[in-house]
Scaffold this motif. Structure first.
Motif, mmCIF file in Angstrom:
data_model
loop_
_atom_site.group_PDB
_atom_site.id
_atom_site.type_symbol
_atom_site.label_atom_id
_atom_site.label_comp_id
_atom_site.label_asym_id
_atom_site.label_seq_id
_atom_site.Cartn_x
_atom_site.Cartn_y
_atom_site.Cartn_z
ATOM 1 N N PHE A 126 0.794 -1.230 0.000
ATOM 2 C CA PHE A 126 0.000 0.000 0.000
ATOM 3 C C PHE A 126 0.830 1.285 0.000
ATOM 4 C CE2 PHE A 126 -2.713 -3.241 1.976
ATOM 5 C CZ PHE A 126 -3.820 -3.165 1.142
ATOM 6 N N ILE A 127 2.020 1.279 0.612
ATOM 7 C CA ILE A 127 2.807 2.507 0.702
ATOM 8 C C ILE A 127 3.838 2.568 -0.418
ATOM 9 C CG2 ILE A 127 4.354 3.879 2.140
ATOM 10 C CD1 ILE A 127 3.036 2.626 4.597
ATOM 11 N N ALA A 128 4.744 1.597 -0.447
ATOM 12 C CA ALA A 128 5.771 1.592 -1.485
ATOM 13 C C ALA A 128 5.202 1.177 -2.847
ATOM 14 C CB ALA A 128 6.909 0.652 -1.088
ATOM 15 N N ALA A 129 4.104 0.415 -2.826
ATOM 16 C CA ALA A 129 3.452 -0.044 -4.063
ATOM 17 C C ALA A 129 4.456 -0.724 -4.994
ATOM 18 C CB ALA A 129 2.776 1.128 -4.766
ATOM 19 N N ILE A 209 -5.251 -2.928 -6.844
ATOM 20 C CA ILE A 209 -5.213 -1.792 -5.914
ATOM 21 C C ILE A 209 -4.702 -0.536 -6.614
ATOM 22 C CG2 ILE A 209 -4.076 -0.875 -3.855
ATOM 23 C CD1 ILE A 209 -4.097 -3.745 -2.750
ATOM 24 N N TYR A 210 -3.618 -0.676 -7.380
ATOM 25 C CA TYR A 210 -3.015 0.493 -8.015
ATOM 26 C C TYR A 210 -3.916 1.049 -9.105
ATOM 27 C CZ TYR A 210 0.893 -1.803 -5.674
ATOM 28 O OH TYR A 210 1.695 -2.443 -4.751
ATOM 29 N N ARG A 216 -9.068 6.831 -8.968
ATOM 30 C CA ARG A 216 -9.530 7.842 -8.002
ATOM 31 C C ARG A 216 -8.760 9.155 -8.157
ATOM 32 N NH1 ARG A 216 -10.330 4.406 -2.341
ATOM 33 N NH2 ARG A 216 -12.212 3.253 -2.997
ATOM 34 N N MET A 217 -7.434 9.014 -8.386
ATOM 35 C CA MET A 217 -6.623 10.209 -8.551
ATOM 36 C C MET A 217 -7.009 10.962 -9.815
ATOM 37 S SD MET A 217 -2.859 8.855 -7.347
ATOM 38 C CE MET A 217 -2.090 10.444 -7.726
#
Length: 219
Positions: A126-129, A209-210, A216-217
């Motif tokens: 989730f953070i580093a993807a 997820i990405y 969304r972005m």
């Protein structure tokens, strides 16, 4: 996610400090009862790889390095899942299969086989993807697994007398000493295949997820 944001910085410091503390504990108070010490166990290999990965993720957040270390994070996440899966599957079947039936030390075992891996996976996913080009981790991951198998079979077994089994002795996990060499080879092969399968699963999960985050972005 902005990897240099304050929440990420705090999170990665927590992950790093915990991993560093448990590594230090293993160096000072681990099971140094035989050649190889605590490094006889795959769990400790995963712990130290987690520590290295956590140190690199923290260094990126603090701007001290530019290399992403995505392969490092992928390997650490997959190896941790393997450790968790194998440990609890065997422990719930029969505790003697992994630790000679000794009672677990909750603050140690629940970190090594629970909290620690979860913290690594959250960062990697989730953070580093990092799970975008998972094929880059295939060879390093297989190399780590092969190195551990060689270490267990050619060093740990040779120089340790315990645990003892019906077939051999010295292999780090008691149940392995009850298996003939072809059976152990099959066990190792199945788990190497499982590691590759986990890498694929993480890749698919990461892609989903990405994609959602990207949509969304864009919106």
């Amino acid at each position: 996610m902005d990897i240099q944001s304050r929440p990420v910085l705090y999170y990665r410091w927590v992950v790093f400090v915990l991993a560093a503390g448990y590594c230090l504990y293993q160096m000072l108070f681990g099971q140094w009862t035989g050649p190889g010490g605590p490094f006889r166990y795959l769990t400790i290999w995963a712990l130290f790889l987690s520590f290295f990965s956590a140190s690199r993720m923290l260094a990126r957040t603090e701007g001290r390095i530019t290399r992403s270390h995505e392969v490092t994070a992928m390997c650490a996440a997959v190896l941790n899942v393997m450790v968790v899966f194998l440990y609890w599957r065997l422990y719930l079947t029969d505790p003697a299969l992994v630790n000679n039936g000794d009672p677990i030390v909750w603050w140690l075992e629940y970190y090594l086989h629970g909290l620690g891996p979860v913290l690594q996976i959250i960062d990697a996913l989730f953070i580093a993807a990092v799970f975008r080009r998972v094929w880059r981790a295939v060879l390093p991951l297989m190399a780590i697994i092969a190195a551990y198998i060689a270490w267990a079979e050619f060093f740990v077994q040779r120089f340790n007398e315990r645990p003892m089994g019906s077939v051999t002795s010295g292999l780090p996990y008691p149940f392995l000493n009850n298996l003939e060499l072809p059976e152990r080879a099959m066990f190792y092969a199945v788990n190497a295949g499982t590691a590759l399968g986990l890498l694929v699963v993480f890749g698919l999960l990461g892609a989903a997820i990405y994609r959602v985050k990207g949509a969304r972005m864009a919106a």
